[in-house]
Write a protein that holds these residues in place. Structure first.
Motif, short mmCIF file in Angstrom:
data_model
loop_
_atom_site.label_atom_id
_atom_site.label_comp_id
_atom_site.label_asym_id
_atom_site.label_seq_id
_atom_site.Cartn_x
_atom_site.Cartn_y
_atom_site.Cartn_z
N LYS A 5 65.37 79.36 -6.85
CA LYS A 5 66.72 80.24 -7.84
C LYS A 5 67.49 80.92 -6.76
O LYS A 5 67.19 80.81 -5.51
CB LYS A 5 66.07 81.01 -8.71
N ASP A 6 68.62 81.62 -7.26
CA ASP A 6 69.41 82.42 -6.52
C ASP A 6 68.78 83.81 -6.12
O ASP A 6 68.15 84.41 -7.06
CB ASP A 6 70.76 82.60 -7.38
N ILE A 7 68.60 84.11 -4.69
CA ILE A 7 67.96 85.31 -4.36
C ILE A 7 68.66 85.87 -3.32
O ILE A 7 69.46 85.32 -2.69
CB ILE A 7 66.49 85.04 -3.79
N GLU A 8 68.47 87.32 -3.29
CA GLU A 8 69.23 88.01 -2.33
C GLU A 8 68.06 88.32 -1.08
O GLU A 8 67.07 88.83 -1.39
CB GLU A 8 69.59 89.48 -2.80
N ASP A 16 75.56 91.21 1.51
CA ASP A 16 74.40 90.47 0.61
C ASP A 16 73.94 89.12 1.09
O ASP A 16 75.19 88.34 1.51
CB ASP A 16 74.99 90.16 -0.89
N HIS A 60 73.03 86.09 0.13
CA HIS A 60 72.38 84.95 -1.22
C HIS A 60 72.17 83.71 -0.71
O HIS A 60 72.78 82.82 -0.07
CB HIS A 60 73.60 84.87 -2.32
N VAL A 61 70.89 83.42 -1.05
CA VAL A 61 70.36 81.98 -0.70
C VAL A 61 69.71 81.24 -1.89
O VAL A 61 69.42 81.69 -2.78
CB VAL A 61 69.32 82.04 0.60
N ARG A 62 69.48 80.09 -1.97
CA ARG A 62 68.56 79.62 -2.89
C ARG A 62 67.18 79.21 -2.34
O ARG A 62 67.21 78.54 -1.30
CB ARG A 62 69.54 78.02 -3.34
N HIS A 73 63.53 74.40 2.18
CA HIS A 73 64.57 75.35 1.89
C HIS A 73 65.90 74.94 2.83
O HIS A 73 66.86 75.57 2.72
CB HIS A 73 64.40 76.87 2.03
N ILE A 95 73.33 79.75 3.46
CA ILE A 95 73.98 80.73 2.55
C ILE A 95 74.32 79.62 1.51
O ILE A 95 74.98 78.65 1.33
CB ILE A 95 75.27 81.46 2.97
N ALA A 96 73.84 80.31 0.04
CA ALA A 96 74.38 79.46 -1.30
C ALA A 96 75.58 79.52 -1.45
O ALA A 96 76.35 80.56 -1.14
CB ALA A 96 73.50 80.03 -2.39
N SER A 97 76.31 78.37 -1.81
CA SER A 97 77.72 78.17 -1.84
C SER A 97 78.08 78.76 -3.38
O SER A 97 77.29 78.57 -4.29
CB SER A 97 78.09 76.84 -1.66
#
Ligand code: ADP
Length: 627
Positions: A478-481, A512, A514-516, A603, A625-627
């Motif tokens: 999921k999307d996490i910080e 921030d 943000h990664v998945r 990951h 980093i999540a796009s």
């Protein structure tokens, strides 16, 4: 004196061997010829052509007769040919000079046999034989039986006649093209052609009601071509004979038929095989081989001494119908319309017949390719299953590893829980005391209750963290910080660090990250690295035990760095620390870093171990980093 001794035998033997060898090497034809030369004297054959040596259809008969004769004759042959050019002219000129020419030619040495090809040559031979070669046997070949002058036949003649059946030829047109309403007849204007015109007219009387006949005998060939190009529908062309057209122009060979075929807008029919194969549709027709084989066997018989009068043949009729596949297609004639027993020639091979091997190869390649694709798809499915399986195993292993990590923290966690619980007890007792007084200070009690609530929150927060890290959950993305995840992990080990007097610092990046990913598993990795770092500094002097955690944003990657002031990793171990079961600790299991690496790679990130120049180890985790 010098004497040369001659030894004849070896030389003779060599010659003999050479002779035997040459005889063995000679092709069979040459061997035949040797045999013939030995067996008999030369036979002289005089061939008389009707219009010229290249005039169809007779040229084709003559060619086949000559070929067969040369092949079958047991004697060497001298074949001499002459063409009766006078037959070309619509009003033939005097033949006397030609007769005299032949007379002077053969005066001393008469031919052994005279072979006439076609009607004009037959008529000429019969007319002048008394002057030219009175006792020579005569074979009248390829001549229609109506054109033989029977009155002049002698016992020294053989007739190999044919029978034209124009009714059958025209009925064939109506059979394959039943809608035919008119037939244009191409026929020349020489005396022979005029004769045939009348014969055709007479023979076709029974068809008067069914078809209209158009005659091209008076036209020049140019005019014939013009008309043939604009024929009305349901018309067919019948190629009779075109030796000399209405304008007196001679048409040698089959050039005329070819030019007619090129312009005609209707199918062309004929009853002669020599015209078949390029231009005509086909049907019943005279077959060359039938006439030539009879002619040749008669000639060989006569040359061998048989009496010509004893050789009698019935006129040869049309052979079984033959059709040109290309013409059938061109004119839309269905094969079902052809009479039974018909033969279809010049069939073009279909795409399958033409490219059989290529198509088989392509099919084989397709099959192999399909096999490979299905094999690969099967493999892919198996790999997916294996991946899911391995993730499950990883989750289970990671879970077990978390238990062991948390086990290490148990003392400090108990200590951390004890603290708020102890405060709660003390505060509760204090509140009881205050309330038992005569005039209790309600404000004081309210403050105590607030403290109790704060401590309770602290305790339940510890439990929540513990539960969250020990949660047994499947790998979920999921999307996490990332800063929060690191902070959460630090919350769990903070008390341990305090208990071991380790300075645990955290410098998060001011952005921030943000990664998945799976927050529990990433927390586990961070926890593992911090516990390892704390282990490494445990033996250092108090005040020199430092573990610093920081996060960074490097391009499209988030970085977590965990550094310590411990002894670092031995240079020889750097390459192995991520291997399963690699440990330098007496109680260590060596699975922490191996699991960490697997989790980070799942990951799509990387984990690197290094040493600081000033001492201590540095572990860096990089995640996209999540796009
Ligand atoms: P374990 O902790 O059970 O030995 P790990 O896989 O976590 O298993 O670590 C493997 C080995 O890596 C350790 O035994 C140690 O030798 C080395 N190592 C890991 N972290 C550090 C560190 N911060 N400083 C020095 N060595 C380390």
């Amino acid at each position: 004196m010098c004497r040369v001794s001659v030894r004849p035998w070896p030389a003779a033997a060599a010659l003999l061997c050479l002779g035997v060898f040459l005889a063995a090497c000679l092709p069979p034809k040459r061997a035949d010829a040797v045999e013939r030369n030995r067996g008999g004297e030369l036979k002289r054959v005089l061939v008389l052509h009707s219009f010229g040596r290249e005039f169809r259809p007779w040229s084709e008969y003559a060619r086949d007769i000559k070929t067969q004769l040369e092949r079958q004759s047991p004697w060497p042959l001298d074949i001499q040919e002459h063409a009766l050019l006078t037959a070309r002219f619509n009003s033939p000129g005097p033949e006397a000079p030609f007769v005299e020419y032949l007379h002077s030619l053969y005066q001393g040495a008469l031919p052994d046999i005279v072979l006439s090809i076609g009607a004009p040559a037959a008529r000429f031979a019969q007319k002048y034989r008394a002057r030219l070669f009175p006792d020579t046997p005569l074979i009248l070949a390829a001549v229609e039986h109506r054109l033989i002058n029977r009155a002049d036949l002698s016992g020294n003649d053989v007739v190999v006649a044919v029978r034209n059946d124009f009714l059958a030829a025209f009925e064939n047109i109506l059979q394959v093209l039943p809608d035919t309403r008119s037939v244009a007849v191409v026929v020349g204007a020489s005396p022979l052609e005029k004769f045939w015109l009348e014969e055709v007219k007479r023979e076709l009387k029974p068809l008067d009601e069914r078809i209209e006949l158009v005659w091209y005998s008076d036209l020049s060939f140019d005019d014939i071509l013009k008309r043939a190009a604009k024929l009305p529908p349901h018309t067919a062309l019948f190629w009779g004979l075109m030796s000399v057209d209405g304008a007196g122009v001679v048409h040698e060979s089959d050039v005329a038929l070819r030019s007619l075929h090129a312009v005609a807008n209707a199918p062309i029919f004929s009853y002669q095989e020599p015209f078949f194969g390029d231009s005509t549709v086909g049907g019943p027709m005279h077959r060359i081989t039938e006439t030539s084989s009879r002619t040749v066997s008669a000639a060989i018989g006569v040359l061998g001494g048989a009496k010509p009068g004893s050789i009698n043949y019935e006129p040869i009729g049309f052979a079984a119908p033959r059709y040109d596949w290309r013409e059938l297609r061109r004119w839309g004639i269905s094969e079902t319309r052809l009479p039974p027993g018909s033969e279809i020639l010049f069939r073009e091979p279909n795409i399958w017949q033409r490219y059989r091997w290529q198509m088989l190869m392509i099919a084989a390649v397709f099959l192999v390719q399909a096999g490979l694709i299905s094999g690969l798809l099967h493999e892919r499915r198996r790999r997916r299953f294996a991946e899911v399986e391995s993730r499950q195993r990883l989750a289970e292993l990671a879970h077990a590893n978390r238990y062991s990590a948390v086990g290490e923290l148990t003392t400090s966690i108990a200590h951390e829980l004890n603290q708020p619980l102890g405060s709660i007890l003390t505060n509760a007792e204090t509140a009881e005391l205050i309330l038992s007084a005569n005039s209790p200070d309600i404000n004081e009690v309210r403050q105590i209750l607030a403290d109790i609530r704060r401590d309770d929150h602290r305790a339940s927060e510890v439990i929540r963290r513990l539960r969250s890290v020990l949660k047994k959950s499947p790998f979920e993305v999921k999307d996490i910080e990332l800063n929060d995840t690191v902070r959460e992990a630090l919350g769990l080990v903070k008390a341990v660090a305090d208990g071991r007097r380790i300075a645990l610092t955290y410098v998060p990046v001011l952005a921030d990250l943000h990664v998945r990913g799976d927050p529990v598993q990433l927390q586990q990795v961070i926890l593992n690295l911090i516990i390892n770092a704390m282990d490494s500094v445990s033996d250092a002097d108090a005040g020199k035990r430092e573990v610093s955690v920081s996060t960074l944003l490097a391009g499209h990657q988030a970085e977590i760095r965990i550094a310590d002031t411990g002894p670092g990793i031995a240079a020889t171990d750097l390459a192995n620390v991520f291997d399963p079961f690699f440990t330098t600790k007496p109680q260590g299991m060596g699975m922490g870093l191996a699991i960490a690496k697997t989790i980070i790679e799942a990951h799509h990130g990387e984990i690197v171990a290094a040493n600081h120049a000033a001492g201590g180890a540095l572990f860096t985790i990089r995640l996209p980093i999540a796009s």
